[in-house]
Design a protein around this motif. Structure first.
Motif, PDB file in Angstrom:
ATOM      1  N   ARG A  14       0.809  -1.207   0.000  1.00 13.28           N
ATOM      2  CA  ARG A  14       0.000   0.000   0.000  1.00 13.28           C
ATOM      3  C   ARG A  14       0.851   1.270   0.000  1.00 13.28           C
ATOM      4  NH1 ARG A  14      -4.585  -0.943   4.167  1.00 13.28           N
ATOM      5  NH2 ARG A  14      -4.846  -2.793   2.890  1.00 13.28           N
ATOM      6  N   ASP A  15       2.016   1.191   0.649  1.00 11.74           N
ATOM      7  CA  ASP A  15       2.885   2.373   0.697  1.00 11.74           C
ATOM      8  C   ASP A  15       3.688   2.568  -0.594  1.00 11.74           C
ATOM      9  OD1 ASP A  15       4.750   0.374   0.781  1.00 11.74           O
ATOM     10  OD2 ASP A  15       5.662   0.973   2.677  1.00 11.74           O
ATOM     11  N   GLY A  16       3.407   1.727  -1.601  1.00  5.32           N
ATOM     12  CA  GLY A  16       4.078   1.889  -2.883  1.00  5.32           C
ATOM     13  C   GLY A  16       5.315   1.016  -3.061  1.00  5.32           C
ATOM     14  N   THR A  17       5.712   0.303  -2.020  1.00  2.38           N
ATOM     15  CA  THR A  17       6.881  -0.579  -2.135  1.00  2.38           C
ATOM     16  C   THR A  17       6.599  -1.708  -3.131  1.00  2.38           C
ATOM     17  OG1 THR A  17       7.366  -0.206   0.194  1.00  2.38           O
ATOM     18  CG2 THR A  17       8.484  -2.058  -0.849  1.00  2.38           C
ATOM     19  N   VAL A  18       7.440  -1.789  -4.152  1.00  2.00           N
ATOM     20  CA  VAL A  18       7.323  -2.909  -5.084  1.00  2.00           C
ATOM     21  C   VAL A  18       8.181  -4.049  -4.539  1.00  2.00           C
ATOM     22  CG1 VAL A  18       7.618  -3.676  -7.476  1.00  2.00           C
ATOM     23  CG2 VAL A  18       7.043  -1.285  -6.987  1.00  2.00           C
ATOM     24  N   ALA A  19       7.542  -4.970  -3.840  1.00  2.00           N
ATOM     25  CA  ALA A  19       8.305  -6.034  -3.176  1.00  2.00           C
ATOM     26  C   ALA A  19       8.638  -7.164  -4.142  1.00  2.00           C
ATOM     27  CB  ALA A  19       7.533  -6.557  -1.978  1.00  2.00           C
ATOM     28  N   VAL A  20       7.737  -7.431  -5.077  1.00  2.00           N
ATOM     29  CA  VAL A  20       7.925  -8.517  -6.037  1.00  2.00           C
ATOM     30  C   VAL A  20       7.563  -7.986  -7.411  1.00  2.00           C
ATOM     31  CG1 VAL A  20       7.121 -10.803  -6.747  1.00  2.00           C
ATOM     32  CG2 VAL A  20       7.477 -10.314  -4.319  1.00  2.00           C
ATOM     33  N   PRO A  38      19.412 -11.390  -0.846  1.00  2.00           N
ATOM     34  CA  PRO A  38      19.700 -10.618   0.362  1.00  2.00           C
ATOM     35  C   PRO A  38      18.419 -10.177   1.054  1.00  2.00           C
ATOM     36  CG  PRO A  38      20.016  -9.251  -1.571  1.00  2.00           C
ATOM     37  CD  PRO A  38      19.715 -10.630  -2.069  1.00  2.00           C
ATOM     38  N   SER A  39      18.563  -9.730   2.267  1.00  2.00           N
ATOM     39  CA  SER A  39      17.430  -9.248   3.045  1.00  2.00           C
ATOM     40  C   SER A  39      16.696  -8.137   2.297  1.00  2.00           C
ATOM     41  CB  SER A  39      17.959  -8.729   4.386  1.00  2.00           C
ATOM     42  OG  SER A  39      16.917  -8.185   5.116  1.00  2.00           O
ATOM     43  N   GLY A  40      15.386  -8.200   2.267  1.00  2.00           N
ATOM     44  CA  GLY A  40      14.597  -7.152   1.637  1.00  2.00           C
ATOM     45  C   GLY A  40      14.341  -7.361   0.155  1.00  2.00           C
ATOM     46  N   CYS A  41      14.799  -8.480  -0.435  1.00  2.00           N
ATOM     47  CA  CYS A  41      14.646  -8.655  -1.880  1.00  2.00           C
ATOM     48  C   CYS A  41      13.281  -9.220  -2.257  1.00  2.00           C
ATOM     49  CB  CYS A  41      15.763  -9.525  -2.446  1.00  2.00           C
ATOM     50  SG  CYS A  41      15.594 -11.264  -2.053  1.00  2.00           S
ATOM     51  N   GLY A  42      12.466  -9.585  -1.265  1.00  2.00           N
ATOM     52  CA  GLY A  42      11.109 -10.025  -1.569  1.00  2.00           C
ATOM     53  C   GLY A  42      10.843 -11.514  -1.381  1.00  2.00           C
ATOM     54  N   LYS A  43      11.790 -12.226  -0.793  1.00  2.00           N
ATOM     55  CA  LYS A  43      11.640 -13.676  -0.622  1.00  2.00           C
ATOM     56  C   LYS A  43      10.419 -14.031   0.227  1.00  2.00           C
ATOM     57  CE  LYS A  43      15.608 -14.040   1.535  1.00  2.00           C
ATOM     58  NZ  LYS A  43      15.992 -12.623   1.616  1.00  2.00           N
ATOM     59  N   SER A  44      10.316 -13.378   1.386  1.00  2.00           N
ATOM     60  CA  SER A  44       9.193 -13.709   2.278  1.00  2.00           C
ATOM     61  C   SER A  44       7.863 -13.350   1.643  1.00  2.00           C
ATOM     62  CB  SER A  44       9.336 -12.976   3.617  1.00  2.00           C
ATOM     63  OG  SER A  44      10.476 -13.441   4.292  1.00  2.00           O
ATOM     64  N   THR A  45       7.859 -12.257   0.900  1.00  2.00           N
ATOM     65  CA  THR A  45       6.610 -11.852   0.240  1.00  2.00           C
ATOM     66  C   THR A  45       6.172 -12.926  -0.755  1.00  2.00           C
ATOM     67  OG1 THR A  45       7.262  -9.550   0.524  1.00  2.00           O
ATOM     68  CG2 THR A  45       5.483  -9.982  -1.027  1.00  2.00           C
ATOM     69  N   VAL A  46       7.103 -13.478  -1.508  1.00  2.00           N
ATOM     70  CA  VAL A  46       6.771 -14.567  -2.439  1.00  2.00           C
ATOM     71  C   VAL A  46       6.185 -15.743  -1.663  1.00  2.00           C
ATOM     72  CG1 VAL A  46       7.736 -16.295  -4.009  1.00  2.00           C
ATOM     73  CG2 VAL A  46       8.454 -13.914  -4.204  1.00  2.00           C
TER      74      VAL A  46
HETATM   75  N1  LIG Z   1       3.506  -5.175   4.775  1.00  2.00           N
HETATM   76  C1  LIG Z   1       4.425  -4.467   4.121  1.00  2.00           C
HETATM   77  N2  LIG Z   1       4.203  -3.179   3.772  1.00  2.00           N
HETATM   78  C2  LIG Z   1       5.125  -2.458   3.089  1.00  2.00           C
HETATM   79  N3  LIG Z   1       6.304  -2.950   2.695  1.00  2.00           N
HETATM   80  C3  LIG Z   1       6.589  -4.223   3.007  1.00  2.00           C
HETATM   81  C4  LIG Z   1       5.686  -5.048   3.739  1.00  2.00           C
HETATM   82  N4  LIG Z   1       6.245  -6.269   3.895  1.00  2.00           N
HETATM   83  C5  LIG Z   1       7.455  -6.205   3.307  1.00  2.00           C
HETATM   84  N5  LIG Z   1       7.670  -4.983   2.769  1.00  2.00           N
HETATM   85  C6  LIG Z   1       8.834  -4.543   2.002  1.00  2.00           C
HETATM   86  O1  LIG Z   1       8.913  -5.347   0.845  1.00  2.00           O
HETATM   87  C7  LIG Z   1      10.258  -5.650   0.530  1.00  2.00           C
HETATM   88  C8  LIG Z   1      10.451  -7.157   0.518  1.00  2.00           C
HETATM   89  O2  LIG Z   1      10.286  -7.640   1.833  1.00  2.00           O
HETATM   90  P1  LIG Z   1      10.447  -9.189   2.183  1.00  2.00           P
HETATM   91  O3  LIG Z   1       9.632  -9.985   1.249  1.00  2.00           O
HETATM   92  O4  LIG Z   1      10.179  -9.333   3.637  1.00  2.00           O
HETATM   93  O5  LIG Z   1      11.995  -9.435   1.885  1.00  2.00           O
HETATM   94  P2  LIG Z   1      12.954 -10.640   2.336  1.00  2.00           P
HETATM   95  O6  LIG Z   1      12.117 -11.725   2.911  1.00  2.00           O
HETATM   96  O7  LIG Z   1      13.688 -11.027   1.092  1.00  2.00           O
HETATM   97  O8  LIG Z   1      13.883 -10.056   3.353  1.00  2.00           O
HETATM   98  C9  LIG Z   1      11.101  -4.933   1.562  1.00  2.00           C
HETATM   99  O9  LIG Z   1      11.481  -3.706   1.020  1.00  2.00           O
HETATM  100  C10 LIG Z   1      10.142  -4.757   2.713  1.00  2.00           C
HETATM  101  O10 LIG Z   1      10.510  -3.634   3.477  1.00  2.00           O
END
Ligand SMILES: Nc1ncnc2c1ncn2[C@@H]1O[C@H](COP(=O)(O)OP(=O)(O)O)[C@@H](O)[C@H]1O
Ligand SMILES: [Mg+2]
Length: 435
Positions: A14-20, A38-46
């Motif tokens: 929602r804040d505009g972050t393109v995670a994936v 690396p940390s923050g690359c979107g792995k957990s989001t996937v």
């Molecule tokens: N709920 C959320 N709202 C906004 N940004 C998010 C949220 N969850 C993750 N992000 C952002 O999305 C990006 C990918 O996060 P994440 O998937 O957790 O990465 P990883 O698991 O590879 O460390 C990061 O920049 C993170 O800050």
């Protein structure tokens, strides 16, 4: 038991972050797929989109070939294990593992049998009566795994499950987890930032950077033939030597790769010289892993680079020499972290990269604070001085455990020309059309 397919999946928060960013990936039935980056690359989001904890902004998540974007998590036959797994502290190990079965209404007798089977497979059969507080870290993690497995999921999702454990235990559990999931035939998607973990555990590795999939393949494929400079830099220890080279074509004779004041020659009859020749008059990146370099006598001729030892690292089973060869190295940001791949740098941690290099190498990184940007389509690693990160090359070379040389000594190394990797100024592999 389950297949996963991601089709053009995009996740914008929602804040505009393109995670994936437009990921396409297929995980085969029974496969152990590792998502690495690396940390923050979107792995957990996937992973969370596969689990149904997040919905894709666009694209499709398919489970067993069926559209699953809106399918609730509990209808997905999925089990998840996280880094910060929480066990019920007031319950015994037995009850912790049995809990999901109890919720599912499984009768006590089959429940007991299944808990027993899982516990013995995980080597915790003798601690079933204990409380979590009476267990070691490794045992607790096994209980968390047991609780996930006991439901016989079709798909196992693990998010950095070993990150909180010490390295010895991590290595042990690595083997156990990959062994167990294969034995059970459960399709697994496993997230880690640790390249060694990825290469040892995976059937295939998918490497991500800033939400973008960089490369997918077996450990042998991604290590041996990385699709991008980033992947080349991320995988392996010591890291691949990445040198800036100028290309000059001597038609019908050879292609010169100039590395500072030295040069390597690709004969014209070498098929790769044709691909590299397209970059005549330009700069490319030449990658060479330590295993492509062999110390030789100083009077050796041929494909040899000469330098002086800047420093030595003793690792017990081998030593690494870092040679000053008077050339420039390309530093790929975000690869970060110490050589063993422990602590990754987040996007916001990039500024610390130079300081880290300094800590690990004892010297100051050149142009600290400037960073390569090779992910986008129009950015250039080499030709945009504001964005790249260059420093004097320190060529990593493997030596015997207690070498007769020391810091300051000259050293010559023979280069295995067939083991070189070439990348263009956008960080893409210069495909030489052979394997
Ligand atoms: N709920 C959320 N709202 C906004 N940004 C998010 C949220 N969850 C993750 N992000 C952002 O999305 C990006 C990918 O996060 P994440 O998937 O957790 O990465 P990883 O698991 O590879 O460390 C990061 O920049 C993170 O800050
Ligand atoms: Mg994560």
């Amino acid at each position: 038991m389950t297949t996963v397919a991601l089709k053009d999946v995009i996740k914008v928060f929602r804040d505009g972050t393109v995670a994936v960013d437009t990921i396409n990936l297929e995980v085969n039935d029974g496969e152990f797929m590792v998502l690495l980056g690396p940390s923050g690359c979107g792995k957990s989001t996937v992973l969370r989109m596969i689990a149904g904890l997040e919905e894709p902004t666009s694209g499709a998540v398919m489970l067993d070939g069926e559209w699953a974007n809106e399918l609730p998590p509990r209808e997905r036959r999925i089990a998840m294990v996280f880094q910060d797994f929480a066990l019920y502290p007031h319950m015994s190990v037995n009850d912790n593992i049995a809990f999901p079965l109890k919720l599912a209404g499984v009768e006590p007798t089959p429940r007991g049998e299944r808990v027993g089977d899982v516990a013995s497979a995980l080597g915790i059969g003798d601690v079933l009566a204990r409380r979590p507080s009476q267990l070691s870290g490794g045992q607790r993690q096994r209980v968390a795994m047991g609780r996930a497995i006991v439901r016989r999921p079709g798909l196992f999702l693990m998010d950095e499950p070993l990150s909180n454990l010490d390295s010895g235990l991590r290595a042990e559990l690595r083997a156990e987890i990959s062994g167990l999931t294969r034995e059970l035939g459960v399709t697994t998607v496993y997230v880690t930032h640790d390249q060694a973990e990825a290469l040892t555990m995976a059937d295939r590795v998918a490497i991500m950077r800033k939400g973008v999939l960089q490369d997918v393949g077996t450990p042998t494929q991604v290590y041996g033939r990385p699709a991008t400079l980033y992947v080349a830099a991320f995988l392996g220890s010591p890291r691949m030597n990445l040198l800036e080279a100028s290309v000059y074509v001597h038609l019908d004779r050879y292609v010169t790769l100039t590395l500072g004041e030295q040069a390597l020659y690709l004969p014209w009859n070498d098929i790769r010289s044709r691909a590299v020749a397209h970059y005549h008059g330009e700069r490319i990146v030449v990658g060479m892993r330590a295993e492509a370099l062999t110390p030789v006598a100083p009077d050796t001729s041929g494909d040899v680079l000469r330098g002086r030892i800047r420093y030595l690292e003793h690792h017990g089973h081998e030593s690494l020499a870092f040679l000053d060869i008077g050339a420039s190295a390309i530093v790929v940001d975000e690869v970060g972290g110490p050589i063993d791949g422990d602590t990754p740098l987040g996007q916001r941690g990039l500024r610390r990269f130079g300081q880290m290099m300094q800590r690990f190498t004892g010297r100051v990184a050149v142009e600290q604070g400037e960073h390569a940007s090779i992910g986008g389509t129009n950015t250039s690693v080499l030709n945009d001085p504001g964005r790249h990160h260059r420093r004097p090359a320190e060529l990593a070379v493997r030596l015997a455990p207690y070498p007769a040389v020391s810091t300051g000594h000259p050293l010559s190394v023979k280069v295995r020309m067939d083991a070189l990797h070439f990348f263009d100024d956008r960080g893409d592999r210069i495909d030489v059309g052979w394997r």
